[in-house]
Design an enzyme around this catalytic site. Structure first.
Site: not given
Ligand code: GLU
Length: 499
Positions: A263-265, A268
């Site tokens: 995921s983008k999480r 990041d």
């Protein structure tokens, strides 16, 4: 039948890197088989539509160098390629399903549907939904007299059209990755096919379009596997069972620690990009994207190709053309693959090297100009050649080669104190003198000279004198490129400062 594949994004936001892999596999199959890769924009969900997302998708494809054979930009004989421009087509087929009794009107309000769910929950039904059993108590074309249905429609009462899901039917299909998949329809609900705004839902529109666009292989993410039985029923009910595409559901891309879907999480958290290009959307801004971070499209494609597919050989470096030639559906993997950004960087290094120093020299010159350094192609090529083993991203060329144009301004005092000893000065001076009188300015002569004068601890000091740093490419090559005068001058300055 010619191979037809499609990528069918809903323009709701930035394109996740997993979708880029899906695009790639579709594209590779079409190219390999001499077929057609179709881009279809699935924009019938007005609530989730983000106007700039379509342009983002098109720009991403352009950057990746993947040009659809047919799509909103290219056109083609199977268009239009945006579902919002195909509304009339869906009307024809929904009428067919209504007439055949496979679909029905439903007038229930959201409150009525919620009340039905609550009732079922209270009765301890595990998965309360609008299905073959609950529809009997709802306000729909199956429970209301035909005249009333017609009256309500004429009166403008909002309705949806639902699929009449058979009660207990076993649907079997062969997935290209998963093998045989069996689903009992009793777990499925009566899917809405047409919404109250008169637009089709994803399930209905995508089946109609896949058929009309003669799609032979539906290659998509694993998250669509549970929807496939619905699609298969629609194919049957529409009379297209004999022309069903092959379904191929790709395993997920996983977080680096394997803890679930990437995921983008995660991106990041680990500090790597999760999107092909930067994006500024209504509720998401992406700055760290593959393009902006300095990944070459070919390197990214090479990296993604091998996350879920293997060539059956040890080959790792593939150009786009190599991938096309090697690709086959049989070699798609069955399990989720961890995303390893270190590997992506490695591919970038390899593809940068593969392009050769001449290409990067122009890039280097442009970067040099930003610091008001005039550098010729002739100077830039050997520098790029020398530093290329140390390059991960194009911007590293200038970072690594910049010292050729700027004399060191500072030295590492601690290193000097540690390495300096009684013989150091004499050795460095002797080496400098030797440089001044070398008969020919050649690497092997510089090498011999250095061997002659080098004493323990001197090499790092010499590197610092010449480059200002403690790490870098081969020192002899550096001296050769710096030239006689610059090398001597830098050594002299260094000795003066040390004194
Ligand atoms: N529009 C769907 C999506 O957003 C397409 C899924 C499919 O490929 O069938 O991903």
């Amino acid at each position: 039948m010619a191979v037809h594949v499609r990528f069918a994004p809903s323009p709701t936001g930035a394109l996740h890197i997993g979708s880029v892999r899906t695009i790639l596999y579709n594209y590779l199959l079409a190219q390999k088989e001499g077929g057609r890769f179709i881009l279809r924009i699935e924009d019938t969900d007005q609530k989730r539509l983000v106007p700039s997302a379509e342009a983002y998708i098109l720009e991403s494809l352009r950057w990746l160098g993947i040009v659809p054979d047919e799509g909103p930009e290219q056109g083609g004989s199977l268009g239009p390629y945006k579902q919002s421009e195909r509304i009339g087509i869906y009307q024809t087929y929904i009428q067919f399903l209504l007439d055949a009794g496979h679909a029905y009107y439903a007038f229930d309000t959201p409150a009525e549907i919620e009340a039905m769910r609550e009732r079922l929950k209270a009765a301890k039904i595990a998965n309360p939904q609008y299905n073959a059993i609950s529809r009997e108590w709802m306000r729909n074309g199956l429970t209301m007299p035909l005249e009333q249905v017609q009256e309500w429609i004429a009166a403008g009462i909002p309705y949806v059209i639902r699929l009449k899901m058979p009660h207990k039917m076993l649907i079997r299909f062969q997935d290209g990755v998963r093998g045989w998949v069996k689903v009992d329809t009793s777990v499925l609900d009566d899917k809405v096919l047409m919404k109250s705004d008169g637009l089709p839902t994803y399930h209905f529109a995508s089946v109609v379009d896949d058929h009309l666009m003669k799609i032979t292989h539906v290659i998509r993410g694993e998250e669509w596997l549970p929807s496939t039985p619905i699609h298969i029923l629609l194919y049957r009910y529409l009379g297209w069972a004999d022309e069903m595409p092959q379904f191929i559901h790709l395993p997920l891309l996983l977080a680096p620690n394997g803890s679930g879907k990437l995921s983008k999480r995660h991106a990041d958290q680990y500090g790597f990009p999760a999107f092909p290009i930067a994006w500024k959307g209504p509720d998401l801004t992406v700055e760290n994207a593959f393009r902006e971070a300095g990944y070459l499209p070919e390197a990214l494609l090479n990296f993604l190709a091998l996350l879920g597919w293997n060539p059956g050989t040890n080959q790792e470096i593939f150009s786009k053309q190599d991938l096309i030639e090697a690709f086959s559906l049989e070699r798609l993997g069955k399990s989720g693959v961890k995303f390893d950004i270190a590997k992506a960087k490695w591919f970038n290094q390899q593809h940068i090297k593969k392009q050769g120093a001449t290409i990067w020299a122009s890039y280097f010159i442009t970067e040099a100009a930003k610091e008001h350094v005039a550098c010729s192609q002739q100077e830039a090529i050997p520098i790029c050649n020398l530093v290329q083993d140390r390059i991960t991203f194009p911007k590293d060329f200038w970072k690594e080669g910049r010292f050729f144009f700027f004399d060191p301004v500072d030295y590492d005092r601690e290193l000097i104190e540690k390495r300096w000893n009684s013989g150091t000065k004499e050795a460095i001076v002797a080496f400098r003198k030797g440089l001044a009188t070398l008969p020919e300015w050649q690497t092997d002569q510089i090498k011999t000279l250095l061997k002659e004068w080098s004493i323990p601890g001197m090499m790092p000091l010499l590197r610092m004198a010449l480059t200002g740093g403690i790490a870098g490419p081969d020192l002899i090559e550096i001296i050769a490129l710096l030239g006689r005068d610059k090398s001597a001058k830098r050594i002299t300055t260094f000795l003066e400062r040390v004194e």
